[in-house]
Design a protein around this motif. Structure first.
Motif, PDB file in Angstrom:
ATOM      1  N   ASP A   2       0.838  -1.193   0.000  1.00 41.39           N
ATOM      2  CA  ASP A   2       0.000   0.000   0.000  1.00 41.39           C
ATOM      3  C   ASP A   2       0.878   1.250   0.000  1.00 41.39           C
ATOM      4  O   ASP A   2       1.952   1.256   0.604  1.00 41.39           O
ATOM      5  N   PRO A   3       0.411   2.310  -0.679  1.00 43.23           N
ATOM      6  CA  PRO A   3       1.186   3.549  -0.628  1.00 43.23           C
ATOM      7  C   PRO A   3       1.188   4.106   0.799  1.00 43.23           C
ATOM      8  O   PRO A   3       0.220   3.965   1.528  1.00 43.23           O
ATOM      9  N   VAL A   4       2.306   4.722   1.172  1.00 39.52           N
ATOM     10  CA  VAL A   4       2.405   5.303   2.507  1.00 39.52           C
ATOM     11  C   VAL A   4       1.562   6.578   2.539  1.00 39.52           C
ATOM     12  O   VAL A   4       1.663   7.423   1.656  1.00 39.52           O
ATOM     13  N   ILE A   5       0.712   6.699   3.549  1.00 34.28           N
ATOM     14  CA  ILE A   5      -0.130   7.892   3.677  1.00 34.28           C
ATOM     15  C   ILE A   5       0.659   8.974   4.391  1.00 34.28           C
ATOM     16  O   ILE A   5       1.177   8.773   5.487  1.00 34.28           O
ATOM     17  N   LYS A   6       0.773  10.138   3.739  1.00 30.50           N
ATOM     18  CA  LYS A   6       1.489  11.267   4.348  1.00 30.50           C
ATOM     19  C   LYS A   6       0.514  12.004   5.259  1.00 30.50           C
ATOM     20  O   LYS A   6      -0.418  12.637   4.803  1.00 30.50           O
ATOM     21  N   ASP A   7       0.693  11.857   6.562  1.00 30.04           N
ATOM     22  CA  ASP A   7      -0.238  12.509   7.488  1.00 30.04           C
ATOM     23  C   ASP A   7       0.459  13.438   8.477  1.00 30.04           C
ATOM     24  O   ASP A   7      -0.176  14.042   9.322  1.00 30.04           O
ATOM     25  N   ALA A   8       1.791  13.564   8.363  1.00 31.47           N
ATOM     26  CA  ALA A   8       2.522  14.483   9.239  1.00 31.47           C
ATOM     27  C   ALA A   8       2.887  15.743   8.457  1.00 31.47           C
ATOM     28  O   ALA A   8       3.222  15.670   7.275  1.00 31.47           O
ATOM     29  N   TYR A   9       2.786  16.873   9.118  1.00 32.49           N
ATOM     30  CA  TYR A   9       3.115  18.134   8.449  1.00 32.49           C
ATOM     31  C   TYR A   9       3.578  19.147   9.486  1.00 32.49           C
ATOM     32  O   TYR A   9       3.461  18.925  10.689  1.00 32.49           O
ATOM     33  N   LYS A  10       4.113  20.271   9.008  1.00 33.39           N
ATOM     34  CA  LYS A  10       4.700  21.258   9.911  1.00 33.39           C
ATOM     35  C   LYS A  10       3.782  22.468  10.083  1.00 33.39           C
ATOM     36  O   LYS A  10       3.174  22.939   9.124  1.00 33.39           O
ATOM     37  N   SER A  11       3.713  22.953  11.314  1.00 32.54           N
ATOM     38  CA  SER A  11       2.990  24.183  11.609  1.00 32.54           C
ATOM     39  C   SER A  11       3.791  24.939  12.669  1.00 32.54           C
ATOM     40  O   SER A  11       4.964  24.642  12.891  1.00 32.54           O
ATOM     41  N   ILE A  12       3.151  25.925  13.309  1.00 34.55           N
ATOM     42  CA  ILE A  12       3.842  26.647  14.381  1.00 34.55           C
ATOM     43  C   ILE A  12       3.088  26.448  15.692  1.00 34.55           C
ATOM     44  O   ILE A  12       1.879  26.200  15.694  1.00 34.55           O
ATOM     45  N   THR A 132       8.143  28.830  16.810  1.00 39.50           N
ATOM     46  CA  THR A 132       8.574  27.459  17.081  1.00 39.50           C
ATOM     47  C   THR A 132       7.824  26.537  16.118  1.00 39.50           C
ATOM     48  O   THR A 132       6.596  26.473  16.145  1.00 39.50           O
ATOM     49  N   VAL A 133       8.578  25.869  15.256  1.00 45.56           N
ATOM     50  CA  VAL A 133       7.962  24.960  14.282  1.00 45.56           C
ATOM     51  C   VAL A 133       7.710  23.607  14.954  1.00 45.56           C
ATOM     52  O   VAL A 133       8.580  23.082  15.652  1.00 45.56           O
ATOM     53  N   ILE A 134       6.508  23.089  14.770  1.00 45.44           N
ATOM     54  CA  ILE A 134       6.135  21.803  15.360  1.00 45.44           C
ATOM     55  C   ILE A 134       5.651  20.854  14.274  1.00 45.44           C
ATOM     56  O   ILE A 134       5.273  21.295  13.180  1.00 45.44           O
ATOM     57  N   GLU A 135       5.666  19.571  14.583  1.00 47.34           N
ATOM     58  CA  GLU A 135       5.074  18.598  13.663  1.00 47.34           C
ATOM     59  C   GLU A 135       3.658  18.283  14.125  1.00 47.34           C
ATOM     60  O   GLU A 135       3.425  18.041  15.308  1.00 47.34           O
ATOM     61  N   LYS A 136       2.722  18.349  13.199  1.00 45.92           N
ATOM     62  CA  LYS A 136       1.346  17.970  13.485  1.00 45.92           C
ATOM     63  C   LYS A 136       1.038  16.697  12.708  1.00 45.92           C
ATOM     64  O   LYS A 136       1.626  16.445  11.660  1.00 45.92           O
ATOM     65  N   VAL A 137       0.125  15.923  13.250  1.00 43.88           N
ATOM     66  CA  VAL A 137      -0.276  14.691  12.575  1.00 43.88           C
ATOM     67  C   VAL A 137      -1.771  14.765  12.300  1.00 43.88           C
ATOM     68  O   VAL A 137      -2.570  14.974  13.212  1.00 43.88           O
ATOM     69  N   ALA A 138      -2.127  14.609  11.048  1.00 38.71           N
ATOM     70  CA  ALA A 138      -3.539  14.655  10.675  1.00 38.71           C
ATOM     71  C   ALA A 138      -4.221  13.368  11.109  1.00 38.71           C
ATOM     72  O   ALA A 138      -3.664  12.273  11.001  1.00 38.71           O
ATOM     73  N   GLY A 139      -5.435  13.510  11.620  1.00 37.18           N
ATOM     74  CA  GLY A 139      -6.172  12.330  12.061  1.00 37.18           C
ATOM     75  C   GLY A 139      -7.663  12.583  12.055  1.00 37.18           C
ATOM     76  O   GLY A 139      -8.130  13.667  11.684  1.00 37.18           O
ATOM     77  N   LYS A 140      -8.399  11.583  12.467  1.00 37.82           N
ATOM     78  CA  LYS A 140      -9.855  11.702  12.567  1.00 37.82           C
ATOM     79  C   LYS A 140     -10.299  11.266  13.956  1.00 37.82           C
ATOM     80  O   LYS A 140      -9.655  10.421  14.584  1.00 37.82           O
ATOM     81  N   ASN A 141     -11.406  11.852  14.397  1.00 38.56           N
ATOM     82  CA  ASN A 141     -11.962  11.515  15.709  1.00 38.56           C
ATOM     83  C   ASN A 141     -13.128  10.544  15.555  1.00 38.56           C
ATOM     84  O   ASN A 141     -13.947  10.696  14.641  1.00 38.56           O
ATOM     85  N   PHE A 142     -13.190   9.573  16.450  1.00 39.72           N
ATOM     86  CA  PHE A 142     -14.235   8.551  16.383  1.00 39.72           C
ATOM     87  C   PHE A 142     -14.871   8.319  17.752  1.00 39.72           C
ATOM     88  O   PHE A 142     -14.226   8.520  18.784  1.00 39.72           O
ATOM     89  N   ARG A 143     -16.109   7.873  17.710  1.00 37.09           N
ATOM     90  CA  ARG A 143     -16.745   7.353  18.913  1.00 37.09           C
ATOM     91  C   ARG A 143     -16.895   5.860  18.728  1.00 37.09           C
ATOM     92  O   ARG A 143     -17.340   5.396  17.672  1.00 37.09           O
ATOM     93  N   LEU A 144     -16.528   5.107  19.749  1.00 40.89           N
ATOM     94  CA  LEU A 144     -16.657   3.652  19.723  1.00 40.89           C
ATOM     95  C   LEU A 144     -17.788   3.246  20.664  1.00 40.89           C
ATOM     96  O   LEU A 144     -17.816   3.661  21.822  1.00 40.89           O
ATOM     97  N   ASP A 145     -18.726   2.439  20.168  1.00 38.66           N
ATOM     98  CA  ASP A 145     -19.809   1.883  20.988  1.00 38.66           C
ATOM     99  C   ASP A 145     -19.673   0.369  20.983  1.00 38.66           C
ATOM    100  O   ASP A 145     -19.549  -0.236  19.912  1.00 38.66           O
TER     101      ASP A 145
END
Length: 201
Positions: A2-12, A132-145
């Protein structure tokens, strides 16, 4: 494979400021971490109130882990002389989820388009250099029942994957919230899809 999903990026991490002066004009640059166009609007509006006596409030922003939401605004300066140089500095550092506003006080002497481009570029670079440059990781929020009987299985997966748990409610039926980085989504769904109901929130 599978292709690697790029989910990390830089912000401040937090607000920072920069300054450039030329022939009496002052260019005060403010960089902010933001995530939505509404936040951008609120910040720009508040700076226009705070610096209401300034001639221009030019800005640019880029949002999202792909950086595909962006805008450059010249606020009355000659087209391309303010917003684009600001955005260019953001892009040169590969940043996203960021807004830079440059407040200009006119000093009485026109700088010309090359001078304006240099002023907006330099003041923005000064603000970003102070950030200050930081690394952020993109994600999604879920509820588990899930049923109480499935709790051990659910908890094991969350622990194995190092996922956070919030809003836990354990009764006859159980629920909690978690956040999953994009690169781990398929693994998360594969492992938990059979033992609980997953709802994106």
């Amino acid at each position: 494979m599978d292709p690697v999903i790029k989910d990390a990026y830089k912000s401040i991490a937090a607000r920072s400021e920069g300054l450039f002066k030329d022939n009496g004009s002052r260019f005060i640059a403010f960089a902010f971490p933001v995530e939505t166009p509404d936040q951008v609007k609120d910040i720009v509006d508040s700076l226009k109130k705070e610096y209401h006596d300034a001639r221009h409030h030019c800005y640019a922003y880029r949002l999202g882990y792909l950086g595909d939401t962006f805008r450059a605004n010249d606020d009355g300066e000659p087209s391309g002389s303010a917003g684009r140089p600001i955005l260019g500095q953001i892009d040169s550092l590969g940043l996203s989820d960021i807004l830079v506003v440059v407040v200009r006080y006119f000093g009485g002497i026109k700088l010309g388009i090359p001078g304006l481009i240099r002023a907006y570029k330099t003041s923005t670079a000064d603000a970003l250099a102070a950030a200050t440059v930081i690394e952020k990781v993109a994600g999604k929020n879920f509820r588990l029942d899930f049923d109480y009987m499935a709790m051990n299985a659910v908890m094991k997966v969350l622990k194995d994957m190092g996922l956070p748990q919030e809003g836990q409610d354990f009764g006859a039926t159980c629920s909690l919230r978690t956040r999953v980085r994009l690169a781990a989504l398929q693994d998360f769904q594969d492992r938990l899809g059979a033992v609980c109901r997953i709802t994106e929130i």
